[in-house]
Design a protein around this motif. Structure first.
Motif, mmCIF file in Angstrom:
data_model
loop_
_atom_site.group_PDB
_atom_site.id
_atom_site.type_symbol
_atom_site.label_atom_id
_atom_site.label_comp_id
_atom_site.label_asym_id
_atom_site.label_seq_id
_atom_site.Cartn_x
_atom_site.Cartn_y
_atom_site.Cartn_z
ATOM 1 N N ARG A 1 1.002 -1.275 0.036
ATOM 2 C CA ARG A 1 -0.140 -0.078 0.099
ATOM 3 C C ARG A 1 0.937 1.326 0.014
ATOM 4 N N ARG A 2 1.988 1.238 0.908
ATOM 5 C CA ARG A 2 2.868 2.378 0.921
ATOM 6 C C ARG A 2 3.676 2.570 -0.472
ATOM 7 N N VAL A 3 4.060 1.196 -1.065
ATOM 8 C CA VAL A 3 4.545 1.668 -2.538
ATOM 9 C C VAL A 3 3.435 2.454 -3.465
ATOM 10 N N GLN A 4 2.297 1.804 -3.422
ATOM 11 C CA GLN A 4 1.106 2.281 -4.148
ATOM 12 C C GLN A 4 0.961 3.880 -4.190
ATOM 13 N N LEU A 5 1.208 4.225 -2.623
ATOM 14 C CA LEU A 5 0.791 5.539 -2.407
ATOM 15 C C LEU A 5 2.005 6.564 -2.790
ATOM 16 N N ALA A 6 3.025 5.943 -2.813
ATOM 17 C CA ALA A 6 4.129 6.799 -3.141
ATOM 18 C C ALA A 6 4.390 6.937 -4.567
ATOM 19 N N LYS A 7 3.951 5.827 -5.198
ATOM 20 C CA LYS A 7 4.083 6.001 -6.875
ATOM 21 C C LYS A 7 2.950 6.716 -7.281
ATOM 22 N N GLU A 8 1.679 7.050 -6.748
ATOM 23 C CA GLU A 8 0.890 7.780 -6.704
ATOM 24 C C GLU A 8 1.090 9.425 -6.745
ATOM 25 N N GLY A 9 1.797 9.675 -5.371
ATOM 26 C CA GLY A 9 2.380 10.973 -5.090
ATOM 27 C C GLY A 9 3.254 11.351 -6.259
ATOM 28 N N LEU A 10 4.073 10.500 -6.604
ATOM 29 C CA LEU A 10 5.122 10.853 -7.756
ATOM 30 C C LEU A 10 4.277 11.034 -9.174
ATOM 31 N N GLY A 11 3.186 10.728 -9.102
ATOM 32 C CA GLY A 11 2.600 10.855 -10.455
ATOM 33 C C GLY A 11 2.762 9.606 -11.566
ATOM 34 N N ARG B 1 1.238 15.679 -1.751
ATOM 35 C CA ARG B 1 1.326 15.852 -0.213
ATOM 36 C C ARG B 1 0.436 15.173 0.689
ATOM 37 N N GLN B 2 -0.930 14.800 0.003
ATOM 38 C CA GLN B 2 -1.874 13.635 0.553
ATOM 39 C C GLN B 2 -1.024 12.428 0.748
ATOM 40 N N ARG B 3 -0.556 12.067 -0.358
ATOM 41 C CA ARG B 3 -0.045 10.640 -0.453
ATOM 42 C C ARG B 3 0.984 10.432 0.863
ATOM 43 N N LEU B 4 1.859 11.441 0.738
ATOM 44 C CA LEU B 4 2.779 11.635 1.541
ATOM 45 C C LEU B 4 2.601 11.441 2.961
ATOM 46 N N ALA B 5 1.748 12.094 3.407
ATOM 47 C CA ALA B 5 0.863 12.307 4.683
ATOM 48 C C ALA B 5 0.335 10.927 5.027
ATOM 49 N N ALA B 6 -0.325 10.336 4.048
ATOM 50 C CA ALA B 6 -0.840 8.902 4.229
ATOM 51 C C ALA B 6 0.355 7.821 4.735
ATOM 52 N N ILE B 7 1.316 8.012 3.746
ATOM 53 C CA ILE B 7 2.397 7.111 3.782
ATOM 54 C C ILE B 7 3.203 7.410 5.391
ATOM 55 N N VAL B 8 3.400 8.482 5.875
ATOM 56 C CA VAL B 8 4.089 8.737 7.090
ATOM 57 C C VAL B 8 2.960 8.155 8.162
ATOM 58 N N GLU B 9 1.683 8.216 7.836
ATOM 59 C CA GLU B 9 0.544 7.923 8.922
ATOM 60 C C GLU B 9 0.697 6.285 9.000
ATOM 61 N N LEU B 10 0.716 5.644 7.871
ATOM 62 C CA LEU B 10 0.939 4.351 7.838
ATOM 63 C C LEU B 10 2.241 3.529 8.420
ATOM 64 N N GLU B 11 3.263 4.225 8.249
ATOM 65 C CA GLU B 11 4.666 3.902 8.794
ATOM 66 C C GLU B 11 4.498 4.100 10.239
ATOM 67 N N GLU B 12 3.932 5.254 10.756
ATOM 68 C CA GLU B 12 3.703 5.535 12.343
ATOM 69 C C GLU B 12 2.984 4.413 12.906
ATOM 70 N N SER B 13 1.902 4.060 12.276
ATOM 71 C CA SER B 13 0.850 2.914 12.839
ATOM 72 C C SER B 13 1.572 1.640 12.755
ATOM 73 N N ALA B 14 2.620 1.445 11.803
ATOM 74 C CA ALA B 14 3.335 0.031 11.880
ATOM 75 C C ALA B 14 4.694 0.096 12.745
ATOM 76 N N GLY B 15 4.675 1.354 13.475
ATOM 77 C CA GLY B 15 5.900 1.282 14.280
ATOM 78 C C GLY B 15 7.224 1.574 13.771
ATOM 79 N N ARG B 16 7.265 2.161 12.753
ATOM 80 C CA ARG B 16 8.383 2.273 12.025
ATOM 81 C C ARG B 16 8.946 3.768 12.314
#
Length: 106
Positions: free
Chosen positions: A62-72, A91-106
């Motif tokens: 999911r994080r790969v998908q979000l990053a690739k969407e953010g990059l266009g 910016r929205q995709r990056l915020a979602a990635i950060v949130e997922l990383e934080e919830s995963a304990g990264r």
């Protein structure tokens, strides 16, 4: 070990051609800091996909998908959106990635 590949761009700059296959290029008008953050997040996510157990792999993908969407590189083509929409999406995709990383304990 990295492999050297010939990389060409289509004349319109929208695609990269690698080993005869066409891939959507990242949005060239994203601010440098935002692009760098998304590329870093993409690298971390790809690494996580490779090392994740079965339970963690979907989140990493999911994080790969979000990053690739953010990059266009995925989602609505960047050249069809106004620059402000593209930056907002990134910016929205990056915020979602950060949130997922934080919830995963990264």
């Amino acid at each position: 070990m990295s492999r050297s590949r010939d990389v060409d761009r289509t004349p319109d700059g929208r695609y990269l051609v690698i080993d005869g296959r066409r891939w959507r290029a990242a949005d060239p008008e994203l601010p440098d800091d935002l692009r760098a953050s998304l590329q870093s997040a993409l690298g971390r996510a790809r690494s996580a996909v490779r090392t994740a157990d079965d339970a963690a792999r979907p989140g990493a993908r999911r994080r790969v998908q979000l990053a690739k969407e953010g990059l266009g590189e995925r989602g609505d083509p960047w050249w069809e959106l106004a620059r402000a929409e593209r930056v907002s999406r990134a910016r929205q995709r990056l915020a979602a990635i950060v949130e997922l990383e934080e919830s995963a304990g990264r």
